[in-house]
Write an enzyme that holds these catalytic residues in place. Structure first.
Site, mmCIF file in Angstrom:
data_model
loop_
_atom_site.group_PDB
_atom_site.id
_atom_site.type_symbol
_atom_site.label_atom_id
_atom_site.label_comp_id
_atom_site.label_asym_id
_atom_site.label_seq_id
_atom_site.Cartn_x
_atom_site.Cartn_y
_atom_site.Cartn_z
ATOM 1 N N SER A 25 -2.156 -0.661 1.439
ATOM 2 C CA SER A 25 -3.004 -1.390 2.386
ATOM 3 C C SER A 25 -2.448 -1.378 3.799
ATOM 4 C CB SER A 25 -3.122 -2.860 1.973
ATOM 5 O OG SER A 25 -3.462 -2.970 0.630
ATOM 6 N N HIS A 66 -8.495 0.182 3.110
ATOM 7 C CA HIS A 66 -8.347 1.105 1.986
ATOM 8 C C HIS A 66 -9.307 2.270 2.215
ATOM 9 C CE1 HIS A 66 -6.828 -2.687 0.436
ATOM 10 N NE2 HIS A 66 -6.212 -2.049 -0.520
ATOM 11 N N HIS A 119 -7.087 0.063 -7.415
ATOM 12 C CA HIS A 119 -6.396 -1.125 -7.932
ATOM 13 C C HIS A 119 -7.094 -1.631 -9.193
ATOM 14 C CE1 HIS A 119 -5.545 -1.215 -3.538
ATOM 15 N NE2 HIS A 119 -4.367 -1.681 -3.904
ATOM 16 N N TYR A 172 -7.547 -4.658 -9.829
ATOM 17 C CA TYR A 172 -8.402 -5.811 -9.489
ATOM 18 C C TYR A 172 -9.795 -5.401 -9.031
ATOM 19 C CZ TYR A 172 -6.953 -5.029 -4.566
ATOM 20 O OH TYR A 172 -6.702 -4.477 -3.345
ATOM 21 N N GLU A 173 -9.967 -4.126 -8.718
ATOM 22 C CA GLU A 173 -11.317 -3.663 -8.363
ATOM 23 C C GLU A 173 -12.168 -3.450 -9.613
ATOM 24 O OE1 GLU A 173 -10.945 -0.750 -4.661
ATOM 25 O OE2 GLU A 173 -9.277 -0.506 -6.043
ATOM 26 N N MET A 184 0.077 -6.175 -6.012
ATOM 27 C CA MET A 184 -1.002 -5.933 -6.990
ATOM 28 C C MET A 184 -1.219 -4.443 -7.242
ATOM 29 S SD MET A 184 -3.778 -8.591 -5.403
ATOM 30 C CE MET A 184 -3.284 -10.197 -4.763
ATOM 31 N N ASN A 198 3.987 -10.979 4.062
ATOM 32 C CA ASN A 198 3.835 -12.451 4.134
ATOM 33 C C ASN A 198 4.864 -13.069 3.207
ATOM 34 O OD1 ASN A 198 1.765 -11.160 2.117
ATOM 35 N ND2 ASN A 198 2.284 -13.166 1.271
HETATM 36 N N1 HPA Z 1 0.848 -11.516 -3.393
HETATM 37 C C1 HPA Z 1 0.315 -10.452 -4.023
HETATM 38 N N2 HPA Z 1 0.032 -9.317 -3.409
HETATM 39 C C2 HPA Z 1 0.293 -9.234 -2.102
HETATM 40 C C3 HPA Z 1 0.838 -10.294 -1.371
HETATM 41 C C4 HPA Z 1 1.132 -11.497 -2.062
HETATM 42 O O1 HPA Z 1 1.620 -12.495 -1.495
HETATM 43 N N3 HPA Z 1 0.970 -9.864 -0.093
HETATM 44 C C5 HPA Z 1 0.511 -8.593 -0.058
HETATM 45 N N4 HPA Z 1 0.104 -8.187 -1.270
#
Ligand code: HPA
Length: 283
Positions: free
Chosen positions: A29, A62, A84, A86-87, A211, A235
């Protein structure tokens, strides 16, 4: 994935690529920009590639194309964007590009991803070399019939090649890019974790959480491809920074560090490719 459907993918790509790729780059990403520097590039949208999962919805950042060509003198095939779980894709869908590019000759895979920082002291913008992973997706693309050429029970004691990691550390030192090794925990997503889940992951030994990446690496190891993974800490993981997590923040930080990450990948690429060739010559 059944051998029959991958056959079409491989035949299509063989026709389109001018040369066999040596290394696969999987760009996460907001980290895909370095694919724009690939020379003599052949760019193929994922949606044009037979057998590749078809997207109905593009997520910002993406892009979704395969870029084959030369980077730092190495023949590469870069996934600008990835699939992914999750998609809604099946693990075998996520693994298909790895299998196809391996069939075309790729022996090395460099993966990048965005991840939340768990280890105390991590700050947004830090780069973490993946030393190991914990598969909290509880999915595995190797489940089912064994694909010819893949091991039934692949060894996972050095998932991110230790020789490659030494090279990455050397390159980072030379380029004065701070890089620390850590353990990546892979979650299914797409919701970010709760603070309690992050405390659990910390206790389990995870330094970062994301992920992606693990499904691709599981298949690569079963085939015998060597992997290197770099996480961009975008983050602080949930509950550690006090702020709400947002995809925009992940993308912003990715944009801020992508030059450093690209420099690192470009420095590492010819050396890991050379190392692979040297070990083949010695065999
Ligand atoms: N958690 C899961 N996936 C992520 C995060 C996170 O804090 N930051 C970027 N991808």
């Amino acid at each position: 994935m059944h051998a029959a459907s991958i056959h079409d993918t491989v035949a299509f790509l063989r026709e389109r690529f001018t040369r066999a790729p040596h290394a696969v780059l999987v760009l996460g990403s907001g980290l895909g920009e370095m694919a724009n520097d690939i020379e003599d590039a052949v760019r193929i949208p994922f949606s044009d590639i037979p057998g590749f999962p078809r997207r109905t919805q593009e997520l910002a950042g993406h892009a979704g194309q395969l870029v084959a060509g030369r980077l730092e003198g190495v023949e590469v095939a870069a996934m600008q964007g990835r699939f992914h779980l999750y998609e809604g894709w099946q693990p075998a869908d996520v693994a298909l590009p790895v299998r196809a590019l391996s069939a075309l000759g790729a022996e090395t895979m460099l993966l990048t991803n965005a991840a939340g920082g768990i280890r105390p002291g991590f700050q947004p913008g830090d780069l973490m070399l993946m030393a190991d992973h914990i598969n909290m997706m509880f999915r595995n693309p190797l489940i089912g019939q064994t694909v010819p050429g893949e091991e039934r029970f692949p060894d996972m004691s050095d998932p991110y090649d230790s020789g490659f990691r030494r090279i990455a550390e050397e390159v980072a030192r030379e380029l004065r890019i701070p890089l620390v090794q850590g353990v990546y925990a892979a979650m299914l997503g797409p919701s970010y974790e709760t603070p309690a889940e992050i405390r659990m992951l910390a206790r389990l030994g995870a330094d970062a959480v994301g992920m992606s990446t693990v499904p691709e690496v599981l298949v690569a190891r079963a085939i015998g491809m060597k992997c290197l993974g770099i996480s961009c800490i975008t983050n602080l993981a949930a509950g550690l920074g006090g702020e709400r997590l947002s995809h925009d923040e992940v993308m912003e930080v990715g944009a801020r560090v992508r030059h450093r990450l690209a420099a690192l990948v470009r420095g590492v690429l010819p050396r890991v490719a050379g190392l692979n060739r040297a070990s083949e010559a010695a065999e």
